[in-house]
Design a protein around this motif. Structure first.
Motif, PDB file in Angstrom:
ATOM      1  N   ASP A  73       0.838  -1.195   0.000  1.00 16.22           N
ATOM      2  CA  ASP A  73       0.000   0.000   0.000  1.00 16.22           C
ATOM      3  C   ASP A  73       0.877   1.251   0.000  1.00 16.22           C
ATOM      4  OD1 ASP A  73      -2.424   1.421   0.069  1.00 16.22           O
ATOM      5  OD2 ASP A  73      -3.255   0.032   1.549  1.00 16.22           O
ATOM      6  N   GLY A  74       0.246   2.411  -0.080  1.00 12.56           N
ATOM      7  CA  GLY A  74       0.946   3.684   0.037  1.00 12.56           C
ATOM      8  C   GLY A  74       1.317   3.961   1.480  1.00 12.56           C
ATOM      9  N   LEU A  75       2.081   5.007   1.705  1.00 15.41           N
ATOM     10  CA  LEU A  75       2.643   5.307   3.024  1.00 15.41           C
ATOM     11  C   LEU A  75       1.572   5.461   4.109  1.00 15.41           C
ATOM     12  CD1 LEU A  75       5.379   5.975   4.483  1.00 15.41           C
ATOM     13  CD2 LEU A  75       4.746   8.374   4.170  1.00 15.41           C
ATOM     14  N   GLU A  76       0.640   6.376   3.922  1.00 14.11           N
ATOM     15  CA  GLU A  76      -0.350   6.649   4.962  1.00 14.11           C
ATOM     16  C   GLU A  76      -1.261   5.458   5.194  1.00 14.11           C
ATOM     17  OE1 GLU A  76      -2.338  10.389   4.455  1.00 14.11           O
ATOM     18  OE2 GLU A  76      -0.441  11.484   4.325  1.00 14.11           O
ATOM     19  N   ALA A  77      -1.689   4.796   4.129  1.00 18.18           N
ATOM     20  CA  ALA A  77      -2.553   3.620   4.281  1.00 18.18           C
ATOM     21  C   ALA A  77      -1.809   2.489   4.980  1.00 18.18           C
ATOM     22  CB  ALA A  77      -3.072   3.170   2.920  1.00 18.18           C
ATOM     23  N   ALA A  78      -0.537   2.296   4.636  1.00 20.10           N
ATOM     24  CA  ALA A  78       0.252   1.244   5.283  1.00 20.10           C
ATOM     25  C   ALA A  78       0.386   1.521   6.772  1.00 20.10           C
ATOM     26  CB  ALA A  78       1.627   1.130   4.629  1.00 20.10           C
ATOM     27  N   ALA A  79       0.644   2.778   7.146  1.00 17.73           N
ATOM     28  CA  ALA A  79       0.771   3.131   8.566  1.00 17.73           C
ATOM     29  C   ALA A  79      -0.548   2.911   9.304  1.00 17.73           C
ATOM     30  CB  ALA A  79       1.234   4.577   8.707  1.00 17.73           C
ATOM     31  N   ARG A  80      -1.641   3.327   8.704  1.00 18.35           N
ATOM     32  CA  ARG A  80      -2.957   3.163   9.333  1.00 18.35           C
ATOM     33  C   ARG A  80      -3.290   1.675   9.505  1.00 18.35           C
ATOM     34  NH1 ARG A  80      -5.485   5.540   5.716  1.00 18.35           N
ATOM     35  NH2 ARG A  80      -6.275   3.736   4.593  1.00 18.35           N
ATOM     36  N   ARG A  81      -3.081   0.896   8.458  1.00 18.66           N
ATOM     37  CA  ARG A  81      -3.393  -0.531   8.504  1.00 18.66           C
ATOM     38  C   ARG A  81      -2.483  -1.276   9.481  1.00 18.66           C
ATOM     39  NH1 ARG A  81      -3.399  -2.755   2.588  1.00 18.66           N
ATOM     40  NH2 ARG A  81      -4.211  -4.598   3.646  1.00 18.66           N
ATOM     41  N   ALA A  82      -1.202  -0.893   9.530  1.00 21.06           N
ATOM     42  CA  ALA A  82      -0.252  -1.551  10.439  1.00 21.06           C
ATOM     43  C   ALA A  82      -0.645  -1.301  11.892  1.00 21.06           C
ATOM     44  CB  ALA A  82       1.168  -1.074  10.166  1.00 21.06           C
ATOM     45  N   LYS A  83      -1.048  -0.065  12.209  1.00 21.26           N
ATOM     46  CA  LYS A  83      -1.452   0.241  13.583  1.00 21.26           C
ATOM     47  C   LYS A  83      -2.695  -0.556  13.971  1.00 21.26           C
ATOM     48  CE  LYS A  83      -0.835   4.237  15.502  1.00 21.26           C
ATOM     49  NZ  LYS A  83      -0.739   5.628  15.913  1.00 21.26           N
ATOM     50  N   ALA A  84      -3.626  -0.691  13.046  1.00 20.91           N
ATOM     51  CA  ALA A  84      -4.832  -1.476  13.330  1.00 20.91           C
ATOM     52  C   ALA A  84      -4.470  -2.949  13.547  1.00 20.91           C
ATOM     53  CB  ALA A  84      -5.839  -1.327  12.200  1.00 20.91           C
ATOM     54  N   ALA A  85      -3.576  -3.469  12.722  1.00 20.68           N
ATOM     55  CA  ALA A  85      -3.180  -4.879  12.821  1.00 20.68           C
ATOM     56  C   ALA A  85      -2.370  -5.159  14.084  1.00 20.68           C
ATOM     57  CB  ALA A  85      -2.364  -5.288  11.590  1.00 20.68           C
ATOM     58  N   ALA A  86      -1.627  -4.167  14.566  1.00 17.66           N
ATOM     59  CA  ALA A  86      -0.755  -4.360  15.735  1.00 17.66           C
ATOM     60  C   ALA A  86      -1.549  -4.536  17.020  1.00 17.66           C
ATOM     61  CB  ALA A  86       0.218  -3.200  15.872  1.00 17.66           C
ATOM     62  N   GLY A  87      -2.766  -4.058  17.058  1.00 25.37           N
ATOM     63  CA  GLY A  87      -3.568  -4.175  18.276  1.00 25.37           C
ATOM     64  C   GLY A  87      -2.948  -3.408  19.427  1.00 25.37           C
ATOM     65  N   ASP A  88      -2.658  -4.094  20.529  1.00 22.20           N
ATOM     66  CA  ASP A  88      -2.070  -3.426  21.691  1.00 22.20           C
ATOM     67  C   ASP A  88      -0.544  -3.489  21.683  1.00 22.20           C
ATOM     68  OD1 ASP A  88      -1.824  -6.108  22.220  1.00 22.20           O
ATOM     69  OD2 ASP A  88      -2.626  -6.002  24.262  1.00 22.20           O
ATOM     70  N   LYS A  89       0.031  -4.000  20.599  1.00 18.75           N
ATOM     71  CA  LYS A  89       1.485  -4.003  20.444  1.00 18.75           C
ATOM     72  C   LYS A  89       1.884  -2.827  19.553  1.00 18.75           C
ATOM     73  CE  LYS A  89       2.367  -8.817  21.400  1.00 18.75           C
ATOM     74  NZ  LYS A  89       3.219  -9.942  21.016  1.00 18.75           N
ATOM     75  N   ASP A  90       3.153  -2.748  19.167  1.00 18.34           N
ATOM     76  CA  ASP A  90       3.633  -1.634  18.365  1.00 18.34           C
ATOM     77  C   ASP A  90       3.969  -2.056  16.945  1.00 18.34           C
ATOM     78  OD1 ASP A  90       3.421   0.252  20.442  1.00 18.34           O
ATOM     79  OD2 ASP A  90       5.388  -0.279  21.221  1.00 18.34           O
ATOM     80  N   VAL A  91       4.125  -1.048  16.098  1.00 22.98           N
ATOM     81  CA  VAL A  91       4.514  -1.239  14.711  1.00 22.98           C
ATOM     82  C   VAL A  91       6.001  -0.925  14.607  1.00 22.98           C
ATOM     83  CG1 VAL A  91       4.191  -0.442  12.335  1.00 22.98           C
ATOM     84  CG2 VAL A  91       2.224  -0.542  13.899  1.00 22.98           C
ATOM     85  N   VAL A  92       6.777  -1.856  14.080  1.00 21.07           N
ATOM     86  CA  VAL A  92       8.208  -1.647  13.925  1.00 21.07           C
ATOM     87  C   VAL A  92       8.500  -1.350  12.457  1.00 21.07           C
ATOM     88  CG1 VAL A  92      10.486  -2.727  14.089  1.00 21.07           C
ATOM     89  CG2 VAL A  92       8.817  -3.046  15.903  1.00 21.07           C
TER      90      VAL A  92
END
Length: 195
Positions: free
Chosen positions: A109-128
């Motif tokens: 995906d593009g930058l902003e969509a990837a960041a948004r989707r990664a945060k949603a997928a991470a749940g209560d953990k973090d995005v590296v």
């Protein structure tokens, strides 16, 4: 809420990869030496490095990687960088999801969509975040929360500069701890990153 954290090993002269990055040497000539601290656990303070690595592994809920990092890392990783963890590849060349051999899925995906989707997928953990270029893009877009630098006592002389041309203020979060590398943590000051 999950944070977006760039985790990167860097030489004392500011390089996150060696020169001549290519499929046979995904970290460039000599670049793998920047990551030895994470796997050896040896030396008088090896437990410090091992503890930092365990903390990193425990916090990963998703990753964001650049397209070049994906292209070069897929074979050595055997799938996603952390087994079973979803990875979001920032690219202009989107495609359908790809299931890695280790159970993780790559989404493109593009930058902003990837960041948004990664945060949603991470749940209560973090995005590296993995990759110097995509890390710089995230800072510039105001989407990066923290930077964890593992400063390796090595002079590369050339290679891929970390955050080349990127401007931001980084605020220390913790005291440095040292093993084979010196581990530094910074929070990205939003007002500086969004300039």
């Amino acid at each position: 809420m999950s944070k977006v954290v760039m985790d990167v090993s860097m030489s004392l002269d500011g390089f996150s990869a060696g020169p001549n990055v290519r499929p046979e040497e995904p970290m460039g000539d000599g670049g793998e030496r920047l990551h030895e601290w994470a796997f050896s656990g040896k030396g008088p303070d090896g437990e410090v490095d091992s503890a930092v690595r365990r903390e990193l592994d425990a916090m990963v809920g998703a990753t964001i990687i650049g397209r070049r990092t994906f292209d070069l890392g897929l074979a050595p990783w055997g799938g996603t960088p952390w087994p079973g963890v979803p990875s979001f590849v920032v690219t202009h060349r989107t495609r359908g999801d790809l299931l890695g051999d280790n159970g993780g899925t790559f989404a493109f995906d593009g930058l902003e969509a990837a960041a948004r989707r990664a945060k949603a997928a991470a749940g209560d953990k973090d995005v590296v975040v993995l990759g110097a270029d995509v890390g710089g893009q995230l800072i510039t877009a105001g989407l990066l929360d923290e930077v964890w630098i593992h400063l390796v006592p090595r002079l590369m002389g050339e290679g891929t500069r970390l955050f080349d041309g990127v401007r931001a203020e980084l605020i220390p979060e913790d005291k440095p701890v040292a093993g084979a590398a010196t581990h530094l943590r910074y929070r990205v000051a939003r007002n500086e990153a969004e300039r």
